[in-house]
Design a protein around this motif. Structure first.
Motif, PDB file in Angstrom:
ATOM      1  N   HIS A  14      41.629 -10.330   8.371  1.00 45.33           N
ATOM      2  CA  HIS A  14      40.250 -10.030   8.776  1.00 45.33           C
ATOM      3  C   HIS A  14      40.246  -9.031   9.931  1.00 45.33           C
ATOM      4  O   HIS A  14      39.410  -9.106  10.833  1.00 45.33           O
ATOM      5  CB  HIS A  14      39.541 -11.317   9.210  1.00 45.33           C
ATOM      6  CG  HIS A  14      39.421 -12.336   8.124  1.00 45.33           C
ATOM      7  ND1 HIS A  14      38.253 -12.574   7.445  1.00 45.33           N
ATOM      8  CD2 HIS A  14      40.334 -13.188   7.583  1.00 45.33           C
ATOM      9  CE1 HIS A  14      38.441 -13.524   6.536  1.00 45.33           C
ATOM     10  NE2 HIS A  14      39.696 -13.914   6.603  1.00 45.33           N
ATOM     11  N   GLY A  15      41.152  -8.076   9.895  1.00 49.22           N
ATOM     12  CA  GLY A  15      41.456  -7.302  11.084  1.00 49.22           C
ATOM     13  C   GLY A  15      40.474  -6.228  11.475  1.00 49.22           C
ATOM     14  O   GLY A  15      40.392  -5.893  12.653  1.00 49.22           O
ATOM     15  N   VAL A  16      39.731  -5.640  10.534  1.00 53.51           N
ATOM     16  CA  VAL A  16      38.893  -4.510  10.917  1.00 53.51           C
ATOM     17  C   VAL A  16      37.826  -4.957  11.917  1.00 53.51           C
ATOM     18  O   VAL A  16      37.683  -4.384  13.002  1.00 53.51           O
ATOM     19  CB  VAL A  16      38.238  -3.840   9.698  1.00 53.51           C
ATOM     20  CG1 VAL A  16      37.446  -2.614  10.137  1.00 53.51           C
ATOM     21  CG2 VAL A  16      39.297  -3.427   8.669  1.00 53.51           C
ATOM     22  N   ALA A  17      37.082  -6.001  11.584  1.00 55.29           N
ATOM     23  CA  ALA A  17      36.060  -6.493  12.511  1.00 55.29           C
ATOM     24  C   ALA A  17      36.693  -7.198  13.705  1.00 55.29           C
ATOM     25  O   ALA A  17      36.325  -6.946  14.852  1.00 55.29           O
ATOM     26  CB  ALA A  17      35.114  -7.440  11.784  1.00 55.29           C
TER      27      ALA A  17
ATOM     28  N   SER B  11      46.062  -0.864  10.219  1.00 60.32           N
ATOM     29  CA  SER B  11      44.732  -0.318  10.488  1.00 60.32           C
ATOM     30  C   SER B  11      44.391   0.854   9.582  1.00 60.32           C
ATOM     31  O   SER B  11      43.218   1.103   9.304  1.00 60.32           O
ATOM     32  CB  SER B  11      44.630   0.119  11.956  1.00 60.32           C
ATOM     33  OG  SER B  11      44.755  -0.996  12.813  1.00 60.32           O
ATOM     34  N   GLY B  12      45.388   1.581   9.099  1.00 57.50           N
ATOM     35  CA  GLY B  12      45.151   2.705   8.212  1.00 57.50           C
ATOM     36  C   GLY B  12      45.484   2.430   6.768  1.00 57.50           C
ATOM     37  O   GLY B  12      45.514   3.358   5.946  1.00 57.50           O
ATOM     38  N   ARG B  13      45.700   1.154   6.417  1.00 53.56           N
ATOM     39  CA  ARG B  13      46.115   0.831   5.039  1.00 53.56           C
ATOM     40  C   ARG B  13      45.286  -0.272   4.396  1.00 53.56           C
ATOM     41  O   ARG B  13      45.570  -0.667   3.257  1.00 53.56           O
ATOM     42  CB  ARG B  13      47.574   0.382   5.032  1.00 53.56           C
ATOM     43  CG  ARG B  13      48.539   1.327   5.732  1.00 53.56           C
ATOM     44  CD  ARG B  13      49.960   0.906   5.457  1.00 53.56           C
ATOM     45  NE  ARG B  13      50.912   1.440   6.428  1.00 53.56           N
ATOM     46  CZ  ARG B  13      52.214   1.325   6.337  1.00 53.56           C
ATOM     47  NH1 ARG B  13      52.745   0.683   5.295  1.00 53.56           N
ATOM     48  NH2 ARG B  13      53.010   1.825   7.269  1.00 53.56           N
ATOM     49  N   ASN B  14      44.309  -0.837   5.070  1.00 49.80           N
ATOM     50  CA  ASN B  14      43.625  -2.042   4.606  1.00 49.80           C
ATOM     51  C   ASN B  14      42.510  -1.722   3.622  1.00 49.80           C
ATOM     52  O   ASN B  14      42.268  -0.575   3.276  1.00 49.80           O
ATOM     53  CB  ASN B  14      43.095  -2.821   5.811  1.00 49.80           C
ATOM     54  CG  ASN B  14      42.101  -2.008   6.608  1.00 49.80           C
ATOM     55  OD1 ASN B  14      40.952  -1.850   6.219  1.00 49.80           O
ATOM     56  ND2 ASN B  14      42.554  -1.445   7.725  1.00 49.80           N
ATOM     57  N   GLY B  15      41.786  -2.769   3.208  1.00 49.89           N
ATOM     58  CA  GLY B  15      40.749  -2.610   2.197  1.00 49.89           C
ATOM     59  C   GLY B  15      39.463  -1.991   2.695  1.00 49.89           C
ATOM     60  O   GLY B  15      38.581  -1.676   1.893  1.00 49.89           O
ATOM     61  N   GLY B  16      39.311  -1.833   4.017  1.00 52.00           N
ATOM     62  CA  GLY B  16      38.148  -1.152   4.558  1.00 52.00           C
ATOM     63  C   GLY B  16      36.868  -1.961   4.545  1.00 52.00           C
ATOM     64  O   GLY B  16      35.778  -1.398   4.608  1.00 52.00           O
ATOM     65  N   GLN B  17      36.979  -3.300   4.485  1.00 50.03           N
ATOM     66  CA  GLN B  17      35.790  -4.149   4.488  1.00 50.03           C
ATOM     67  C   GLN B  17      35.585  -4.762   5.874  1.00 50.03           C
ATOM     68  O   GLN B  17      36.525  -5.276   6.484  1.00 50.03           O
ATOM     69  CB  GLN B  17      35.912  -5.246   3.432  1.00 50.03           C
ATOM     70  CG  GLN B  17      36.042  -4.702   2.020  1.00 50.03           C
ATOM     71  CD  GLN B  17      35.822  -5.758   0.955  1.00 50.03           C
ATOM     72  OE1 GLN B  17      35.204  -6.794   1.191  1.00 50.03           O
ATOM     73  NE2 GLN B  17      36.324  -5.497  -0.248  1.00 50.03           N
TER      74      GLN B  17
ATOM     75  N   TYR C  65      48.566  -9.600  25.323  1.00 51.12           N
ATOM     76  CA  TYR C  65      48.857  -9.336  23.912  1.00 51.12           C
ATOM     77  C   TYR C  65      47.699  -9.842  23.061  1.00 51.12           C
ATOM     78  O   TYR C  65      46.940 -10.730  23.459  1.00 51.12           O
ATOM     79  CB  TYR C  65      50.172  -9.989  23.474  1.00 51.12           C
ATOM     80  CG  TYR C  65      50.133 -11.503  23.434  1.00 51.12           C
ATOM     81  CD1 TYR C  65      49.688 -12.185  22.305  1.00 51.12           C
ATOM     82  CD2 TYR C  65      50.555 -12.252  24.533  1.00 51.12           C
ATOM     83  CE1 TYR C  65      49.649 -13.567  22.271  1.00 51.12           C
ATOM     84  CE2 TYR C  65      50.526 -13.631  24.507  1.00 51.12           C
ATOM     85  CZ  TYR C  65      50.067 -14.285  23.377  1.00 51.12           C
ATOM     86  OH  TYR C  65      50.022 -15.658  23.355  1.00 51.12           O
ATOM     87  N   ALA C  66      47.551  -9.247  21.888  1.00 50.71           N
ATOM     88  CA  ALA C  66      46.565  -9.689  20.904  1.00 50.71           C
ATOM     89  C   ALA C  66      47.126  -9.396  19.528  1.00 50.71           C
ATOM     90  O   ALA C  66      47.635  -8.301  19.277  1.00 50.71           O
ATOM     91  CB  ALA C  66      45.235  -8.968  21.102  1.00 50.71           C
ATOM     92  N   GLN C  67      47.041 -10.367  18.630  1.00 51.88           N
ATOM     93  CA  GLN C  67      47.605 -10.199  17.294  1.00 51.88           C
ATOM     94  C   GLN C  67      47.101 -11.326  16.390  1.00 51.88           C
ATOM     95  O   GLN C  67      46.436 -12.255  16.833  1.00 51.88           O
ATOM     96  CB  GLN C  67      49.141 -10.254  17.347  1.00 51.88           C
ATOM     97  CG  GLN C  67      49.688 -11.581  17.859  1.00 51.88           C
ATOM     98  CD  GLN C  67      51.216 -11.614  17.902  1.00 51.88           C
ATOM     99  OE1 GLN C  67      51.873 -10.602  17.865  1.00 51.88           O
ATOM    100  NE2 GLN C  67      51.770 -12.806  17.989  1.00 51.88           N
TER     101      GLN C  67
END
Length: 443
Positions: A384-387, A80-86, A377-379
């Protein structure tokens, strides 16, 4: 129950707790939370301080639940703190969702999936505005056609968006016009979407954590979970204490190994690498004058955008072996320079990696563990994790609140198990990605 929150005064002190990234060096939400010590009793215990865990805790607190969240490292330490931010209207496993989803609210699967594509953007925009989160939120995105053969699918997506009332924000950009938006020779046209977002993900997740704490969520960092004792209530045990809760949410993605007896062979870590250049000055405006986020149409794609201080943040490829690469800058520099020849030889100030959770069929995994069915659980957002994490967090909160129709629809999705363990699964995944890369060399 309030979180103990200790201010951290300097950029160096803030960055030291995170992997060395541009995000860590530009944190706008300072501070840290104490580790769990002793026993607590709450309504819901959330395990994992990334987007899914933090957003779920906030959603529940807004509904009046007493919530505690434990994180093994720091808030946003993982993907969550390392991704591309899109934050884009693309869903991992969309074809599978349309094929296998049943009993969705409203009854129309296509309409339900279409709404999902944009729900994450709405949630994030509303939350940033409500809680005053400084995360460099911007609008505008291009999905660029890597091959001429990719143009038809992008135009079909444009037609679908315009048919559903998005004609004012979704447009096709012809190849000849694209050079006015990107100083690159690579693409054969692009789909522009001004509903899509890009942002500083570490500042977003930390801002959401601050909002959750303000709503009464007890947050504990540096508190790795060593055991989940199933029952009603359940018990989450850390090295320093324990939380007894009516409901537990496991929200750790590729960085968790909790619940592996039930989930082994279903999710695999893939190392995603990103570099960030030195500030580009006026060159930033020349190569990307509308400040758009971009990714291409390859299965193993490149993605990039400009930061608030005019750097190019560039990610691409992925290591599907489950191991991190040795030198991300050496791997990504040729791809960056091929995309933007004007940046040949540019200084790279930051490079880092993060593990994304990849599901073989790409559909997000939601469910319950244990006979008492109170451990959720959720994973598995497959890049495509930000949204998706924000959509899933709302689905989890609604289910815990007694509105489980959407959760149950996701929980019923089929997810096969790769035999012979996680390591063999990563090997198969890596071989599959190698095949896709070979296909994509043919332009």
């Amino acid at each position: 129950m309030r979180s103990t929150y200790w201010p951290v005064s300097t950029v160096a002190e803030r960055a030291a707790a995170y992997p060395g990234s541009y995000y860590a060096a530009s944190v706008a939400e300072p501070g840290e939370y104490a580790a769990l010590a002793g026993d607590r009793r709450v309504d819901v215990a959330v395990v994992g301080g990334g987007f899914t865990g933090v957003a779920t805790a906030l959603e529940l607190a807004e509904r009046g639940y007493d919530v505690a969240l434990v994180e093994a490292n720091r808030i946003g330490w993982g993907a969550s703190g390392r991704n591309g931010g899109q934050v884009t209207g693309s869903l991992s496993g969309e074809a599978g969702l349309k094929k296998y989803l049943r009993d969705v609210p409203g009854g129309d699967v296509d309409a339900f999936v279409w709404d999902l594509r944009w729900r994450g953007q709405r949630i994030i925009e509303q939350r940033v505005a409500r809680y005053g989160i400084a995360c460099d939120l911007k609008h505008g995105h291009l999905q660029a056609a890597w091959k001429p053969g990719h143009v038809a699918a992008l135009k079909a997506d444009r037609d679908a968006a315009q048919a559903r009332g998005m004609g004012d924000v979704v447009h096709w950009i012809e190849k000849a016009e694209l050079r006015d938006l990107l100083d690159t020779p690579l693409y054969h046209g692009a789909l522009r979407n001004d509903a899509n977002l890009h942002l500083h993900p570490l500042n977003l997740v930390r801002g959401e954590a601050r909002a959750a704490a303000e709503q009464g969520v007890a947050i504990f960092e540096e508190s790795p979970v060593v055991d989940i004792e199933h029952g009603s209530p359940a018990r989450v045990v850390t090295r320093g204490g324990a939380i007894t809760a009516d409901t537990v949410v496991l929200a750790g993605g590729a960085y968790h190994r909790l619940g592996r007896a039930d989930l082994a062979g279903k999710l695999f870590p893939a190392a995603l690498g990103i570099v960030t250049t030195a500030p580009l000055g006026e060159t930033a405006r020349r190569i990307n004058p509308d400040d758009l986020a971009v990714y291409d149409t390859r299965f193993v794609l490149d993605y990039y955008r400009l930061t608030a201080d005019g750097r190019l943040l560039f990610g691409g490829g992925a290591n599907y072996s489950g191991r991190e690469s040795e030198d991300i800058a050496a791997y990504l520099r040729p791809r960056l320079e091929a995309t933007f020849p004007a940046l040949k030889g540019v200084a790279i100030d930051y490079q880092w990696q993060g593990m994304a959770g990849i599901v073989p069929n790409r559909m997000p995994m939601l469910g319950r563990l244990g006979e008492s069915a109170n451990v959720y659980y959720a994973q598995g957002y497959s890049g495509h994790g930000v949204a998706t994490s924000h959509i899933v967090a709302r689905v989890l909160a609604e289910a815990i609140h007694g509105q489980a129709a959407t959760f149950d629809a996701f929980a019923a999705l089929p997810h096969g198990r790769v035999p012979l363990g996680d390591r063999f699964g990563n090997t198969l995944l890596a071989l599959g990605m190698t095949w896709y890369r070979l296909l994509e060399t043919i332009r």
